[in-house]
Design a protein around this motif. Structure first.
Motif, PDB file in Angstrom:
ATOM      1  N   ASP A   1       0.792  -1.211   0.000  1.00  0.00           N
ATOM      2  CA  ASP A   1       0.000   0.000   0.000  1.00  0.00           C
ATOM      3  C   ASP A   1       0.837   1.279   0.000  1.00  0.00           C
ATOM      4  OD1 ASP A   1       0.846  -0.522   2.593  1.00  0.00           O
ATOM      5  OD2 ASP A   1      -1.160  -0.540   3.464  1.00  0.00           O
ATOM      6  N   PHE A   2       1.822   1.372   0.863  1.00  0.00           N
ATOM      7  CA  PHE A   2       2.597   2.597   1.020  1.00  0.00           C
ATOM      8  C   PHE A   2       4.076   2.346   0.737  1.00  0.00           C
ATOM      9  CE2 PHE A   2      -0.942   2.813   4.098  1.00  0.00           C
ATOM     10  CZ  PHE A   2      -1.647   3.847   3.517  1.00  0.00           C
ATOM     11  N   THR A   3       4.757   3.371   0.256  1.00  0.00           N
ATOM     12  CA  THR A   3       6.181   3.225  -0.065  1.00  0.00           C
ATOM     13  C   THR A   3       6.985   2.772   1.151  1.00  0.00           C
ATOM     14  OG1 THR A   3       6.579   5.573   0.376  1.00  0.00           O
ATOM     15  CG2 THR A   3       6.186   4.933  -1.928  1.00  0.00           C
ATOM     16  N   ILE A   4       6.641   3.290   2.332  1.00  0.00           N
ATOM     17  CA  ILE A   4       7.426   2.978   3.531  1.00  0.00           C
ATOM     18  C   ILE A   4       7.327   1.509   3.934  1.00  0.00           C
ATOM     19  CG2 ILE A   4       7.442   5.334   4.411  1.00  0.00           C
ATOM     20  CD1 ILE A   4       5.180   4.504   6.328  1.00  0.00           C
ATOM     21  N   ASN A   5       6.381   0.770   3.374  1.00  0.00           N
ATOM     22  CA  ASN A   5       6.269  -0.669   3.642  1.00  0.00           C
ATOM     23  C   ASN A   5       7.041  -1.493   2.631  1.00  0.00           C
ATOM     24  OD1 ASN A   5       4.576  -0.337   5.840  1.00  0.00           O
ATOM     25  ND2 ASN A   5       2.762  -0.290   4.561  1.00  0.00           N
ATOM     26  N   ALA A   6       7.437  -0.899   1.536  1.00  0.00           N
ATOM     27  CA  ALA A   6       8.069  -1.633   0.435  1.00  0.00           C
ATOM     28  C   ALA A   6       9.591  -1.593   0.569  1.00  0.00           C
ATOM     29  CB  ALA A   6       7.609  -1.060  -0.899  1.00  0.00           C
ATOM     30  N   ILE A   7      10.075  -2.181   1.658  1.00  0.00           N
ATOM     31  CA  ILE A   7      11.501  -2.223   1.958  1.00  0.00           C
ATOM     32  C   ILE A   7      11.847  -3.648   2.400  1.00  0.00           C
ATOM     33  CG2 ILE A   7      13.343  -1.318   3.435  1.00  0.00           C
ATOM     34  CD1 ILE A   7      11.635   1.236   3.771  1.00  0.00           C
TER      35      ILE A   7
ATOM     36  N   THR B   1      -4.786   1.508  -4.391  1.00  0.00           N
ATOM     37  CA  THR B   1      -4.442   0.888  -3.115  1.00  0.00           C
ATOM     38  C   THR B   1      -5.639   0.743  -2.170  1.00  0.00           C
ATOM     39  OG1 THR B   1      -2.786   0.809  -1.379  1.00  0.00           O
ATOM     40  CG2 THR B   1      -3.668   2.974  -1.888  1.00  0.00           C
ATOM     41  N   PHE B   2      -6.480   1.771  -2.046  1.00  0.00           N
ATOM     42  CA  PHE B   2      -7.624   1.684  -1.137  1.00  0.00           C
ATOM     43  C   PHE B   2      -8.778   0.915  -1.756  1.00  0.00           C
ATOM     44  CE2 PHE B   2      -5.603   5.772   0.261  1.00  0.00           C
ATOM     45  CZ  PHE B   2      -5.058   5.268   1.422  1.00  0.00           C
ATOM     46  N   GLY B   3      -8.877   0.935  -3.074  1.00  0.00           N
ATOM     47  CA  GLY B   3      -9.918   0.173  -3.749  1.00  0.00           C
ATOM     48  C   GLY B   3      -9.708  -1.323  -3.610  1.00  0.00           C
ATOM     49  N   GLU B   4      -8.436  -1.748  -3.607  1.00  0.00           N
ATOM     50  CA  GLU B   4      -8.121  -3.165  -3.459  1.00  0.00           C
ATOM     51  C   GLU B   4      -8.441  -3.652  -2.051  1.00  0.00           C
ATOM     52  OE1 GLU B   4      -4.010  -3.380  -4.503  1.00  0.00           O
ATOM     53  OE2 GLU B   4      -4.423  -3.296  -6.648  1.00  0.00           O
ATOM     54  N   ASP B   5      -8.248  -2.808  -1.066  1.00  0.00           N
ATOM     55  CA  ASP B   5      -8.516  -3.181   0.324  1.00  0.00           C
ATOM     56  C   ASP B   5      -8.901  -1.922   1.103  1.00  0.00           C
ATOM     57  OD1 ASP B   5      -8.637  -4.104   2.918  1.00  0.00           O
ATOM     58  OD2 ASP B   5      -6.606  -4.890   2.960  1.00  0.00           O
ATOM     59  N   PRO B   6     -10.202  -1.685   1.265  1.00  0.00           N
ATOM     60  CA  PRO B   6     -10.646  -0.475   1.971  1.00  0.00           C
ATOM     61  C   PRO B   6     -10.079  -0.348   3.384  1.00  0.00           C
ATOM     62  CG  PRO B   6     -12.504  -1.537   0.891  1.00  0.00           C
ATOM     63  CD  PRO B   6     -11.337  -2.471   0.770  1.00  0.00           C
ATOM     64  N   ARG B   7      -9.674  -1.468   3.981  1.00  0.00           N
ATOM     65  CA  ARG B   7      -9.118  -1.433   5.336  1.00  0.00           C
ATOM     66  C   ARG B   7      -7.811  -0.639   5.389  1.00  0.00           C
ATOM     67  NH1 ARG B   7      -8.100  -7.189   7.613  1.00  0.00           N
ATOM     68  NH2 ARG B   7      -6.972  -7.156   5.667  1.00  0.00           N
ATOM     69  N   ARG B   8      -7.186  -0.435   4.255  1.00  0.00           N
ATOM     70  CA  ARG B   8      -5.936   0.343   4.222  1.00  0.00           C
ATOM     71  C   ARG B   8      -6.150   1.780   4.685  1.00  0.00           C
ATOM     72  NH1 ARG B   8      -3.405  -2.076  -1.406  1.00  0.00           N
ATOM     73  NH2 ARG B   8      -2.498  -3.929  -0.448  1.00  0.00           N
ATOM     74  N   ILE B   9      -7.389   2.255   4.624  1.00  0.00           N
ATOM     75  CA  ILE B   9      -7.700   3.587   5.159  1.00  0.00           C
ATOM     76  C   ILE B   9      -7.340   3.643   6.638  1.00  0.00           C
ATOM     77  CG2 ILE B   9      -9.645   5.068   5.828  1.00  0.00           C
ATOM     78  CD1 ILE B   9      -9.023   5.530   2.955  1.00  0.00           C
ATOM     79  N   LEU B  10      -7.570   2.554   7.355  1.00  0.00           N
ATOM     80  CA  LEU B  10      -7.234   2.531   8.780  1.00  0.00           C
ATOM     81  C   LEU B  10      -5.723   2.616   8.984  1.00  0.00           C
ATOM     82  CD1 LEU B  10      -9.723  -0.232   9.951  1.00  0.00           C
ATOM     83  CD2 LEU B  10      -9.975   2.248  10.152  1.00  0.00           C
ATOM     84  N   ARG B  11      -4.971   1.963   8.121  1.00  0.00           N
ATOM     85  CA  ARG B  11      -3.513   2.053   8.193  1.00  0.00           C
ATOM     86  C   ARG B  11      -3.049   3.473   7.866  1.00  0.00           C
ATOM     87  NH1 ARG B  11      -0.128  -1.990   7.769  1.00  0.00           N
ATOM     88  NH2 ARG B  11       0.925  -1.221   5.902  1.00  0.00           N
ATOM     89  N   TYR B  12      -3.721   4.108   6.916  1.00  0.00           N
ATOM     90  CA  TYR B  12      -3.440   5.502   6.554  1.00  0.00           C
ATOM     91  C   TYR B  12      -3.575   6.387   7.804  1.00  0.00           C
ATOM     92  CZ  TYR B  12      -4.411   9.983   4.125  1.00  0.00           C
ATOM     93  OH  TYR B  12      -4.413  11.285   3.688  1.00  0.00           O
TER      94      TYR B  12
END
Length: 141
Positions: free
Chosen positions: A21-27, A59-70
């Motif tokens: 979902d976010f760049t900071i997770n892609a490490i 990113t949010f369309g694939e998994d609406p729960r990512r809004i909570l991570r946002y």
């Protein structure tokens, strides 16, 4: 000393990062060279600057729960970039997305994601919390 678990991916690391979902997770750390950090474009810069940037517009369309991570990352001091802010603003006004968000979540999952923070009952109240605290972005004519 570090211990590593070997994970075998059927996808390339770039394909794997595109699913995040976010760049900071892609490490990741290269298991063959632990001094070699592999990351999505701008991931390390965003991590250093505490910038929250989505990797792709779906990113949010694939998994609406990512809004909570946002929201959680903002609570940890990360500042969303302009594209993420615009996307969340757009979704906050989309009744179909709001419906998908609530259909996809049970109350217990939402409570666990928010770690005990009381959740407003109505969708409108939740989206008022989600809307970025920035000025409305105006389109150029």
């Amino acid at each position: 000393s570090h211990s590593f678990v070997e994970i075998v991916f059927e996808k390339s690391i770039d394909d794997l990062f595109r699913s995040y979902d976010f760049t900071i997770n892609a490490i990741a750390i290269d298991p063959d060279d632990t001094d070699n950090v592999i990351s999505a474009d701008k991931a390390l810069i965003d991590l250093k600057n505490r910038t929250l940037q989505i990797l792709h517009p779906k990113t949010f369309g694939e998994d609406p729960r990512r809004i909570l991570r946002y929201l959680r990352f903002q609570g940890l001091g990360y500042t969303p970039d302009e594209m993420s802010t615009q996307l969340v603003s757009k979704l906050a006004d989309d009744p179909d997305f709001i419906d998908r968000f609530f259909v996809s979540q049970s109350k217990s999952i939402i409570n666990r994601e928010l770690r005990g923070i009381a959740l407003p009952v109505s969708g409108e109240a939740l989206w008022e919390l989600l809307k970025p605290k920035t000025k409305k972005i105006r389109r150029k004519k």
